[in-house]
Write an enzyme that holds these catalytic residues in place. Sequence first.
Site, PDB file in Angstrom:
ATOM      1  N   GLY A  42       0.838  -1.205   0.000  1.00 18.96           N
ATOM      2  CA  GLY A  42       0.000   0.000   0.000  1.00 18.96           C
ATOM      3  C   GLY A  42       0.869   1.248   0.000  1.00 18.96           C
ATOM      4  N   SER A  43       0.388   2.266   0.732  1.00 18.52           N
ATOM      5  CA  SER A  43       1.015   3.589   0.640  1.00 18.52           C
ATOM      6  C   SER A  43       2.473   3.635   1.088  1.00 18.52           C
ATOM      7  CB  SER A  43       0.212   4.594   1.441  1.00 18.52           C
ATOM      8  OG  SER A  43      -1.099   4.652   0.930  1.00 18.52           O
ATOM      9  N   THR A  44       2.905   2.694   1.945  1.00 16.16           N
ATOM     10  CA  THR A  44       4.316   2.725   2.349  1.00 16.16           C
ATOM     11  C   THR A  44       5.231   2.595   1.133  1.00 16.16           C
ATOM     12  OG1 THR A  44       4.182   0.367   2.814  1.00 16.16           O
ATOM     13  CG2 THR A  44       4.040   1.844   4.706  1.00 16.16           C
TER      14      THR A  44
END
Lengths: 660, 370
Positions: free
Chosen positions: A308-310
């Site tokens: 995801g956003s990481t």
Amino acid sequence: MAGVAKKIKRRVLFLLASFTLLFFLLTVRLFQIQIVNGAEYQQKAIEQWTRDVPIPSKRGIIYDRNGKELATNAPAYEIYVRPVEVTDKESVAQTLSEVLKMDKETLMNKVSANKDTVIIKKKVDSDTVKILREKNIKGLIFVDDSKRFYPQSNFASYVLGFTNYDNQGQDGVEATFEKYLNGFPGRDIKMTDAQGRELPESDRKYYEPQDGLNLILTIDEVIQHFAEKAVENALVENKAKRVTAIVMEPKTGDILAMAIKPDYDNNNPREVPEDLIDQWDSMSSTEQYNALFKIWRNPAISDTYEPGSTFKTITAAAGLEEGVVKPDDKFYCSGSVVVAGRRLKCWRSYNPHGSESFAEGVQNSCNPVFIEVAQRLGKEKFYKYIQAFGFGSPTNIKLLGEASGIVRNVNSIGPVELANISFGQGITVTPIQLITAVSAIVNDGYLMEPRIAKKLVDNEGNTVHEFQPRVVRQVISKETSATMRQILESVVTEGSGGGAYIPGYKVGGKTGTAQKAENGRYVPGKYVSSFVGFAPANDPKVVVLVVIDEPGGASYYGGVIATPVVKSIISDTLRYLDVKPQYTEEEAKKLAKEKVTVPEIRNMKLKDAIKLLEQNKLKYRLEEEQGEPEQDSLVLDQTPRANAKVNEGTVVIIYAKPKE
Amino acid sequence: MPARKKGNIDFTLLITVFILLAIGITMVFSASAASSYLKHNDSYKYLKSQGLYAIISIIAMLIMSRVNYRILGRYALFFVIVSFILLIAIFIPGLGYGAKGAMRWIRVGPLTMQPSEFAKTALIIFMARSLANKKDKVRQFVQGVVPYIILMAIYFLLIILQPNLSMAGSILIITFAMLFAAGARVWHLLVWGIPVIPALIYLVTKESYRLNRWLSFRDPWADPLNTGYQAIQSLLALGSGGLFGLGLGNSRQKFFYIPEAQNDFIFSIIGEELGFIGASTVLFLFLFLIWRGIRIALHAPDMFGCLLATGITCMIGIQVVINIAVVTVSMPTTGVTLPLISSGGTSLLFVMSNIGILLNISRNIKTEGS
């Protein structure tokens, strides 16, 4: 009378001839045994006479980086029985079964076996042996042995691993450093009689065992404790399936802590898992082993998930390094972007970010910004960085069972897939890969091989071998790295990572919340929430990754549930590492300001919540990654939580229920 | 030249017996010293007792060599009756005595004896006497063969009840050998084998696994800890002896690998310590002894002497053949001692007494003038 008749004599002579023939055949048979097959039988005989008894070597001790014992040896015994010496088999079997907690039937067979000596049990502790010795049972033999002992039981379980009954490492560093820890067993070779007594002139040869080397890990026992505690709390609070935390020193790649809950007791790794106790006996041994293997599997290196956003940190770093984007470049978020005919939405499409700089885009975790960056890079260049950061291949950490993650072939992806990867979907990584890559981003671009073992020392403390930190490659420049540190720090000070803010320490990081995919489909309600943080942002000493698998509590947002865990580990660790807090002027002012108590705003309507915060002289920011809230939406979560003492003007992040 | 009234005993036979006896005592000592020390804290225990038995047996042999064998013939029936009484006495509680589930001895006070040893000698004397009297009637089936088979069958049953299959088997073979020597028609003897044939065919065709199990002695490694144990240990002992052996006293197998090495498996220890050369020498000495025995039979002054010498010689020869066959894993393991060599009192006493009878027959050989 002339003695005996001719006919009788012939018969008697026939008997003599028969005997002669039989004796001849027996001589041939004797020749066959002694001369023709003699060597073969002699070989077997020598094997039978020779007792080659291995003398176990002392297994090396495992220490943390400061010399604290993490795995050591405790005295234990092997218990044997000489069945001939046991007179009352029934009562001896009964006693043994009570003391050793073994099946009486099995013991009955052992004490009445038609053998010289029979092993009863290995690795029996000294207290139990003391009880048996006091009972004075004739025919029992106690042989010195040692047993692996982990002083803190469920502690760094997955790093340490465990040994089997023969003291051989089975998992963790016990397995990967087996050849050093084990040493070389000695041998006692002698000729014995059938009862194992040494024969006269037995030509005895005795070789001393060579003790195993002691292993010094990169793990810091104290930091490991911080991590274990934080992870345990997170597991309970979030009713999660599993929580994983890794603490890495970015400059060396040293693993300072690796904590996973739930874990297992290293002293008793074969303990029946609680949820399987009832059906355990009806399971086949394969099923039993599979259940145990599932427990022993190290999620930090073996489990893959969509980051995801990481993963946006990777996209950002690649874009900056290639010069396709600068921190101040302007972007415009209209809430969605059309890629190859498909409309890809920003998570805040209900309230588009509008005009924003690239740095703000990272703070906002704005999907269209990253899609744009990835498009500017093109898939070949983007892939170059993905691979250079180590995704798709093992990090070569010295632990068993590392997975590679799935990075789809560059030729098989189209514009939509490229866009998805830019914000961390359609790609899977292991926690160790992600933290190693993020460490590289903040460590002047140097990708380090994760190091779990520092060195091997002998019993006198001399270093025998040192495992040097290893630079795999430089992925981005020093300058890009510095820029990334600033941007990521602003994520915490200004953006979605606010939950990790620690006054006095510059903390940088990136949140991530991803839906879990099972069988190629996203499963509603199942998330992986994570946060990767580092501090101090200008000169990172630690990088911490926390991954919360399937949180079952009120919230599943990485920014809500994962950031406090990272924050707790980072603040504990920095204080322990004696990194002095440096307050900015603003922070100093804030410190001087009056403290206010954060009110409870959960389950309030959004507009009421905002009003309440303002009344309490608190700022707020709306965060939402999964859909758009309305003014009447309920507040699902907040950070900091209610009743926290904070300075006036502190930003409270609000997570609200998205519009249906 | 007038025929001498009394000849000399067969010194060649006597010397052969003494050599075997000497080898026996030496090997009993070598085989037993270690276990004897561990069990009785005295390495010489078996040597001493075996030496004592040897002295008693030599005296018995010398006495028997002085007793005219024809006198034995007169008491043949008496011996048979006594032997039956003794064999039955084994089953009387308090008298019978045995080990490992087999009642084979009678014990009166400190003395033990094995009635079957006496029975064997009694049977040989009786058959020799009776067959000598029968003369040509031996060629008639009902009168000449059947009575002896019945007599043998009674012995066979009494002994197999102990149980002692190998002893019963020896008695059967001796009986047939003596009937054969006495001139019985060969088919009168072979006919007794007929009932065995259908059983054999049945086994081979229908239940060949039983046969295989019986033949499994050939592969002792199939069950190395139980049934195959002794056979394996015997092979290992013989094999490690090679051509020249490990040297007298140097056996390793005698250290409890072969249990009770001084008894039935003493030939394995001979093979291990003295090699193929020593072992085949012992075999040769026995064959030489048999030849001397047969020679005495051939020159015996009468039919009774001839059959008696034949019976005694066969008895010794059969025991040697069975023992060596067992030790060389050429037949299934069965407990038969090696005459003159293995430790054990009764067996030695009777073998030596029988040799005494042989010597007495040899003393009565009339050297005919030429």
